[in-house]
Design an enzyme around this catalytic site. Structure first.
Site, short mmCIF file in Angstrom:
data_model
loop_
_atom_site.label_atom_id
_atom_site.label_comp_id
_atom_site.label_asym_id
_atom_site.label_seq_id
_atom_site.Cartn_x
_atom_site.Cartn_y
_atom_site.Cartn_z
N ASP A 13 -24.22 32.95 188.84
CA ASP A 13 -22.86 32.92 189.38
C ASP A 13 -22.11 31.83 188.65
O ASP A 13 -22.70 31.01 187.94
CB ASP A 13 -22.91 32.62 190.89
CG ASP A 13 -21.52 32.57 191.52
OD1 ASP A 13 -20.66 33.40 191.15
OD2 ASP A 13 -21.28 31.69 192.37
N SER A 14 -20.79 31.78 188.86
CA SER A 14 -19.99 30.71 188.27
C SER A 14 -20.30 29.36 188.94
O SER A 14 -19.99 28.32 188.38
CB SER A 14 -18.51 31.04 188.43
OG SER A 14 -18.23 31.25 189.79
N CYS A 76 -22.09 37.41 191.14
CA CYS A 76 -20.68 37.01 191.05
C CYS A 76 -19.88 38.29 190.93
O CYS A 76 -20.14 39.11 190.02
CB CYS A 76 -20.50 36.14 189.81
SG CYS A 76 -18.78 35.76 189.43
N GLU A 155 -15.77 24.91 196.65
CA GLU A 155 -16.48 24.04 195.70
C GLU A 155 -16.16 22.56 195.99
O GLU A 155 -16.94 21.68 195.67
CB GLU A 155 -16.12 24.39 194.25
CG GLU A 155 -16.59 25.79 193.81
CD GLU A 155 -18.04 25.85 193.30
OE1 GLU A 155 -18.55 24.83 192.81
OE2 GLU A 155 -18.66 26.94 193.41
N CYS A 187 -16.37 38.25 197.02
CA CYS A 187 -16.63 37.07 196.19
C CYS A 187 -17.83 36.39 196.83
O CYS A 187 -17.84 36.20 198.06
CB CYS A 187 -15.43 36.14 196.19
SG CYS A 187 -15.74 34.57 195.34
N HIS A 189 -18.74 33.51 197.00
CA HIS A 189 -18.45 32.24 197.67
C HIS A 189 -18.02 32.48 199.13
O HIS A 189 -18.18 31.60 199.98
CB HIS A 189 -17.30 31.50 196.98
CG HIS A 189 -17.71 30.75 195.74
ND1 HIS A 189 -18.13 31.37 194.61
CD2 HIS A 189 -17.73 29.42 195.48
CE1 HIS A 189 -18.39 30.45 193.69
NE2 HIS A 189 -18.15 29.27 194.19
#
Ligand code: DGL
Length: 276
Positions: A13-14, A76, A155, A187, A189
């Site tokens: 993932d990012s 992701c 984040e 997403c 996240h």
């Protein structure tokens, strides 16, 4: 030659978000070893062009293959939307994304066919979810909403901050007025914001997190390729409770602390690697 079934599964993932997918894979397939990459040097992927995200995905995929993974999970949505096809063509191992499993889960639960999808600007602009959902349910109506501030808020550890609530209520208002009955957390996240999103949408709306469905499809894929691990992995060194090796492309110690606090995973070490 070592048994390919005992090789790790690569997950990337990012940043942090894909750990929600890694956790679901571990819950479903506890015999498997995981090698997780968070591309923290280049997060967020959401606002970047498809070409750039494809280049990042190919760099990480090639490195995972060099490390000997037996399959790759693109944890992701943005990278899945832009790069799944090129990665699947370029990698010598099976590659699985999160969009198709998320779409399958949404189609299974919707009663009215009115489905909201929230994601990064890149994921929503790609139309990947609308295509995947309508391929399964041609009469479904898909409403995509980009939520570009969610990833930086997560984040930065601002999950319970009042600003996050305010922004969520602004982003989600159009889906409330339309009256969707299902919202895909498009997403990886966003499951970390699940409570905020659920409070905003109300109990009548089902939230879809593609992580569990991705883990289910991965189990089928490994079985099909005769790649399922047959014995429990060696316990990881130190206090690490999960059979997972974690690599971040920047600030590994920050990543380790955030991962521990959000996911309740004791990680004794996060490696640093720069992808080129
Ligand atoms: N977690 C990622 C996704 O699922 C991307 C977040 C980002 O890097 O913008 O889309």
């Amino acid at each position: 030659m070592s048994d390919p079934r005992s090789a790790p599964i690569g997950v990337f993932d990012s940043g942090l978000g894909g750990l929600t997918v890694a956790r679901a894979i571990h819950a479903r397939l506890p015999h498997e070893r995981l090698l997780y990459v968070g591309d923290t040097a280049r997060v967020p992927y959401g606002p970047k062009s498809p070409e750039t995200v494809r280049r990042y995905a190919l760099q990480i995929g090639s490195w995972l293959v060099e490390q000997g993974v037996k399959a790759i999970v693109v944890a992701c949505n943005t990278a899945t939307a832009h790069a799944l096809d090129v990665l699947s063509d370029a990698m010598p191992v099976p590659v699985l994304g999160v969009v198709s499993p998320g779409a399958t889960a949404a189609v299974r639960v919707t009663r009215t066919g009115s489905i909201g999808v929230i994601g990064t600007s890149g994921t929503i602009a790609s139309g990947a979810y609308a295509r995947a959902i309508m391929a399964l349910a041609p009469t479904a109506v898909v409403h995509g909403v980009a939520c570009p501030l969610f990833v930086p808020l997560i984040e930065e550890g601002m999950i319970t901050h009042a600003a996050t609530q305010l922004i969520a209520s602004d982003y989600l208002r159009p889906l409330q007025s339309i009256g969707v009955d299902t919202v895909v957390l498009g997403c990886t996240h966003y499951p970390l914001l699940r409570q905020v999103i659920a409070a905003e949408m109300g109990p009548q709306v089902t939230l879809i997190d593609s992580a569990a469905e991705t883990a289910r499809v991965l189990a089928e894929l490994l079985e099909r390729f005769n790649l399922l691990a047959t014995s429990l992995p060696e316990p990881a060194a130190g206090v690490q409770a999960m059979p997972i090796r974690v690599v971040a492309s920047d600030a590994p110690e920050h990543f380790r602390r955030m991962a521990e606090s959000f996911l309740d995973w004791p990680l004794d070490h996060v490696e640093h690697h720069v992808f080129t």
